[in-house]
Design a protein around this motif. Sequence first.
Motif, PDB file in Angstrom:
ATOM      1  N   ILE A   1       0.859  -1.199   0.000  1.00  0.00           N
ATOM      2  CA  ILE A   1       0.000   0.000   0.000  1.00  0.00           C
ATOM      3  C   ILE A   1       0.891   1.243   0.000  1.00  0.00           C
ATOM      4  CG2 ILE A   1      -1.827   1.214   1.246  1.00  0.00           C
ATOM      5  CD1 ILE A   1      -2.547  -1.480   2.547  1.00  0.00           C
ATOM      6  N   PRO A   2       0.676   2.156  -0.945  1.00  0.00           N
ATOM      7  CA  PRO A   2       1.476   3.391  -0.983  1.00  0.00           C
ATOM      8  C   PRO A   2       1.359   4.166   0.330  1.00  0.00           C
ATOM      9  CG  PRO A   2       0.186   3.139  -2.996  1.00  0.00           C
ATOM     10  CD  PRO A   2      -0.283   2.087  -2.059  1.00  0.00           C
ATOM     11  N   GLY A   3       2.470   4.751   0.752  1.00  0.00           N
ATOM     12  CA  GLY A   3       2.494   5.492   2.016  1.00  0.00           C
ATOM     13  C   GLY A   3       1.507   6.639   2.039  1.00  0.00           C
ATOM     14  N   ARG A   4       1.348   7.316   0.898  1.00  0.00           N
ATOM     15  CA  ARG A   4       0.406   8.440   0.840  1.00  0.00           C
ATOM     16  C   ARG A   4      -1.017   7.972   1.118  1.00  0.00           C
ATOM     17  NH1 ARG A   4      -2.918   9.567  -2.949  1.00  0.00           N
ATOM     18  NH2 ARG A   4      -1.881   8.155  -4.410  1.00  0.00           N
ATOM     19  N   LEU A   5      -1.375   6.788   0.582  1.00  0.00           N
ATOM     20  CA  LEU A   5      -2.715   6.238   0.775  1.00  0.00           C
ATOM     21  C   LEU A   5      -2.932   5.845   2.235  1.00  0.00           C
ATOM     22  CD1 LEU A   5      -5.117   5.770  -1.071  1.00  0.00           C
ATOM     23  CD2 LEU A   5      -4.328   3.431  -1.438  1.00  0.00           C
ATOM     24  N   LEU A   6      -1.917   5.249   2.844  1.00  0.00           N
ATOM     25  CA  LEU A   6      -2.014   4.899   4.257  1.00  0.00           C
ATOM     26  C   LEU A   6      -2.205   6.132   5.117  1.00  0.00           C
ATOM     27  CD1 LEU A   6       0.680   2.102   4.779  1.00  0.00           C
ATOM     28  CD2 LEU A   6      -1.786   1.903   5.113  1.00  0.00           C
ATOM     29  N   LEU A   7      -1.511   7.193   4.747  1.00  0.00           N
ATOM     30  CA  LEU A   7      -1.608   8.444   5.508  1.00  0.00           C
ATOM     31  C   LEU A   7      -3.022   9.023   5.411  1.00  0.00           C
ATOM     32  CD1 LEU A   7       0.135  10.385   7.200  1.00  0.00           C
ATOM     33  CD2 LEU A   7       0.532  11.710   5.108  1.00  0.00           C
ATOM     34  N   GLU A   8      -3.619   8.951   4.218  1.00  0.00           N
ATOM     35  CA  GLU A   8      -4.981   9.470   4.026  1.00  0.00           C
ATOM     36  C   GLU A   8      -6.004   8.651   4.807  1.00  0.00           C
ATOM     37  OE1 GLU A   8      -6.390  10.466   0.017  1.00  0.00           O
ATOM     38  OE2 GLU A   8      -4.311  10.176  -0.652  1.00  0.00           O
ATOM     39  N   ALA A   9      -5.759   7.335   4.893  1.00  0.00           N
ATOM     40  CA  ALA A   9      -6.764   6.440   5.478  1.00  0.00           C
ATOM     41  C   ALA A   9      -6.605   6.226   6.972  1.00  0.00           C
ATOM     42  CB  ALA A   9      -6.702   5.086   4.778  1.00  0.00           C
ATOM     43  N   GLN A  10      -5.582   6.801   7.586  1.00  0.00           N
ATOM     44  CA  GLN A  10      -5.245   6.439   8.958  1.00  0.00           C
ATOM     45  C   GLN A  10      -6.300   6.837   9.995  1.00  0.00           C
ATOM     46  OE1 GLN A  10      -1.591   8.363  10.035  1.00  0.00           O
ATOM     47  NE2 GLN A  10      -2.376  10.430   9.699  1.00  0.00           N
ATOM     48  N   THR A  11      -7.148   7.803   9.691  1.00  0.00           N
ATOM     49  CA  THR A  11      -8.155   8.238  10.678  1.00  0.00           C
ATOM     50  C   THR A  11      -9.515   7.564  10.486  1.00  0.00           C
ATOM     51  OG1 THR A  11      -8.777  10.137   9.313  1.00  0.00           O
ATOM     52  CG2 THR A  11      -7.050  10.492  10.965  1.00  0.00           C
ATOM     53  N   VAL A  12      -9.583   6.572   9.564  1.00  0.00           N
ATOM     54  CA  VAL A  12     -10.885   5.948   9.299  1.00  0.00           C
ATOM     55  C   VAL A  12     -11.447   5.264  10.545  1.00  0.00           C
ATOM     56  CG1 VAL A  12      -9.992   3.693   8.552  1.00  0.00           C
ATOM     57  CG2 VAL A  12     -12.156   4.551   7.624  1.00  0.00           C
ATOM     58  N   GLY A  13     -10.572   4.799  11.435  1.00  0.00           N
ATOM     59  CA  GLY A  13     -11.035   4.127  12.642  1.00  0.00           C
ATOM     60  C   GLY A  13     -11.789   5.029  13.598  1.00  0.00           C
ATOM     61  N   SER A  14     -11.690   6.328  13.413  1.00  0.00           N
ATOM     62  CA  SER A  14     -12.388   7.265  14.301  1.00  0.00           C
ATOM     63  C   SER A  14     -13.832   7.505  13.879  1.00  0.00           C
ATOM     64  CB  SER A  14     -11.645   8.604  14.350  1.00  0.00           C
ATOM     65  OG  SER A  14     -11.669   9.229  13.065  1.00  0.00           O
ATOM     66  N   LEU A  15     -14.217   6.995  12.693  1.00  0.00           N
ATOM     67  CA  LEU A  15     -15.586   7.188  12.225  1.00  0.00           C
ATOM     68  C   LEU A  15     -16.503   6.221  12.978  1.00  0.00           C
ATOM     69  CD1 LEU A  15     -14.962   7.387   8.357  1.00  0.00           C
ATOM     70  CD2 LEU A  15     -15.124   9.273  10.002  1.00  0.00           C
ATOM     71  N   PRO A  16     -17.544   6.720  13.671  1.00  0.00           N
ATOM     72  CA  PRO A  16     -18.386   5.843  14.506  1.00  0.00           C
ATOM     73  C   PRO A  16     -19.161   4.813  13.702  1.00  0.00           C
ATOM     74  CG  PRO A  16     -19.345   8.041  14.364  1.00  0.00           C
ATOM     75  CD  PRO A  16     -17.996   8.129  13.718  1.00  0.00           C
ATOM     76  N   PHE A  17     -19.793   5.240  12.617  1.00  0.00           N
ATOM     77  CA  PHE A  17     -20.572   4.347  11.763  1.00  0.00           C
ATOM     78  C   PHE A  17     -20.256   4.679  10.312  1.00  0.00           C
ATOM     79  CE2 PHE A  17     -23.151   4.615  15.640  1.00  0.00           C
ATOM     80  CZ  PHE A  17     -23.274   3.272  15.939  1.00  0.00           C
ATOM     81  N   PRO A  18     -19.153   4.164   9.784  1.00  0.00           N
ATOM     82  CA  PRO A  18     -18.782   4.499   8.413  1.00  0.00           C
ATOM     83  C   PRO A  18     -19.784   3.968   7.391  1.00  0.00           C
ATOM     84  CG  PRO A  18     -17.388   2.755   9.274  1.00  0.00           C
ATOM     85  CD  PRO A  18     -18.194   3.259  10.426  1.00  0.00           C
ATOM     86  N   ASP A  19     -19.912   4.684   6.282  1.00  0.00           N
ATOM     87  CA  ASP A  19     -20.795   4.287   5.191  1.00  0.00           C
ATOM     88  C   ASP A  19     -20.175   3.080   4.488  1.00  0.00           C
ATOM     89  OD1 ASP A  19     -22.242   3.994   2.876  1.00  0.00           O
ATOM     90  OD2 ASP A  19     -22.329   6.121   2.404  1.00  0.00           O
TER      91      ASP A  19
END
Length: 330
Positions: A230-248
């Motif tokens: 996984i490209p580092g830039r993509l990992l950096l963009e996605a790193q806060t997804v765990g903070s979403l309470p109920f992701p779509d």
Amino acid sequence: MSKLQTRDFFDRLQSITESFLSRRKKIRRIKKEKQKKKNIVLDWLEAFLWAAGMVLLANQYLVQAYRIPSGSMIDTLNIGDHIFVNKLVYGPELLPGVGRLPSPVVPQRNDIVIFENPEYLSRGVLFDIAKRVIFMLTLSIVDIDRDEHGQPRAHFLIKRAAGAAGDHFIMDRGEMMIRFSGEDRWVSERDFKTAQGWGHRLNRYMHADQYPVLEAAGRAIGWDDLGLPIPGRLLLEAQTVGSLPFPDRAAYERTRLDTLRGAMPQNRHYAMLQARHRLGWYVPEGRIFTLGDNRDNSNDGRHFGPVSLASVLGRAMVVYWPLSRIGQIR
């Protein structure tokens, strides 16, 4: 008739009356004696069975109690709400899970309906009947159908009937668009709801500015599924997804499939799954499309498609518990 004949007639009538009264008194005395000899446990058992039979009949054919187990219909229905469902309106089942009585009424758009979960795996007819009988007798308190973790399995779902036969739905970032049967233009579900004067809320936990993070996570998982670093830039963009309470989940899955499909355009399986998200959902004859009012936390028609009218068991009527929530369900 002579006086003698008249006297004989009344004597016979008196004799018959006395005989009848004596016989009735004797029967009553025998019943009382039997009642005295009757075991109090049997008395209670008889009363319980009679009451249970009445509850079963009412639950099966008229009105049934249910408890709301999840937040998929917030704020219309909250977790723990106890509700009554009209079982008669669409035609009740003859027996739990067996047969159906006819009804001229079919679910209408915006009805809140209870139906059998299309993803539910039955453990057999006898278990289903036993489970539903116990569920009805305890007014939805006891559910013996549990998974390996001890959690109730979702045999029945309660959602809002959002679409009827001939409707076509597409969704973009959690917002639904509808093309009604016989029309060639798309209408925003929110605009249509407002035009109809329907007062229920469509709750969202996801905000527009959070979608780039969710979509980055979908692409990252797509790269991982392909066995690529996984490209580092993509990992950096996605790193806060765990903070979403109920992701779509639908938006996340659509982005993942776009990534897989782009890398393997020849893969028919990915093409089929991607088409489901891009083309949307069509409601065929004899089915309805159901959605939860809490759009980012609902397992509904977006995941299992339109449901058969034959699987719809009733229409939600009123909340009867807790006291602060008593009222008609709209």
